[in-house]
Design a protein around this motif. Structure first.
Motif, short mmCIF file in Angstrom:
data_model
loop_
_atom_site.label_atom_id
_atom_site.label_comp_id
_atom_site.label_asym_id
_atom_site.label_seq_id
_atom_site.Cartn_x
_atom_site.Cartn_y
_atom_site.Cartn_z
N ALA A 1 12.62 -1.67 88.80
CA ALA A 1 12.61 -1.55 90.25
C ALA A 1 13.83 -2.19 90.89
N TYR B 1 16.08 0.85 91.11
CA TYR B 1 15.61 2.03 91.84
C TYR B 1 14.86 1.72 93.15
N ALA B 2 14.38 0.50 93.32
CA ALA B 2 13.61 0.14 94.52
C ALA B 2 13.86 -1.33 94.86
N GLU C 1 12.04 -2.93 98.06
CA GLU C 1 10.61 -3.17 97.86
C GLU C 1 10.38 -4.33 96.89
N LEU D 1 4.38 -0.60 95.05
CA LEU D 1 5.22 0.40 95.68
C LEU D 1 6.58 0.47 94.98
N ARG E 1 8.04 3.75 93.14
CA ARG E 1 9.32 4.36 93.55
C ARG E 1 10.30 4.40 92.37
N GLU F 1 9.22 7.22 90.19
CA GLU F 1 9.56 8.49 90.83
C GLU F 1 11.04 8.81 90.68
N LYS F 2 11.90 7.84 90.93
CA LYS F 2 13.34 8.08 90.85
C LYS F 2 13.78 8.35 89.42
#
Length: 121
Positions: A45, A48-49, A52, A88, A92, A95-96
């Motif tokens: 993450a 990619y996020a 968050e 979250l 994400r 998803e990415k």
């Protein structure tokens, strides 16, 4: 007088058990939030996020501080926020990564189509 003392003692015990329950619940929520943040970090993450994940880490730090100050309710709320943000962030990131993998597969398929349709094959 004796009845009043017994009633006072019973009330004090009830309050103490409620406080212990709040502390235990807050510590359980904190542990769940820590696990969720670790899972988000493992899901990459940070790449990619990042927003968050940073929010989850900040809420986890706030929860830790609140628990250290014995602010059980605030610690529980911050833990819940951290867990939600971490989940979250992990979603994400997944998803990415999935979107990138799909794009790569689609590019490979397109390359194969061009090779098949090339004159001389």
């Amino acid at each position: 007088m004796r009845t009043r003392l017994i009633l006072l003692l019973a009330t004090a015990l009830w309050c103490a058990s409620a406080m212990a329950s709040d502390r235990d619940d807050s510590n359980i929520l904190f542990a769940q939030a820590q696990t969720a943040v670790q899972a988000a970090e493992a899901a990459d993450a940070a790449t990619y996020a990042a927003v968050e994940l940073h929010s989850a880490q900040s809420n986890l730090a706030a929860a830790s501080g609140a628990l250290d100050r014995r602010q059980w309710e605030l610690g529980a709320m911050s833990s819940e926020k951290a867990k939600a943000d971490a989940e979250l962030a992990a979603a994400r990131a997944r998803e990415k990564r999935a979107t990138a993998a799909t794009a790569e597969i689609e590019a490979s398929v397109e390359t194969l189509r061009r090779d098949i349709n090339r004159p001389g094959n």
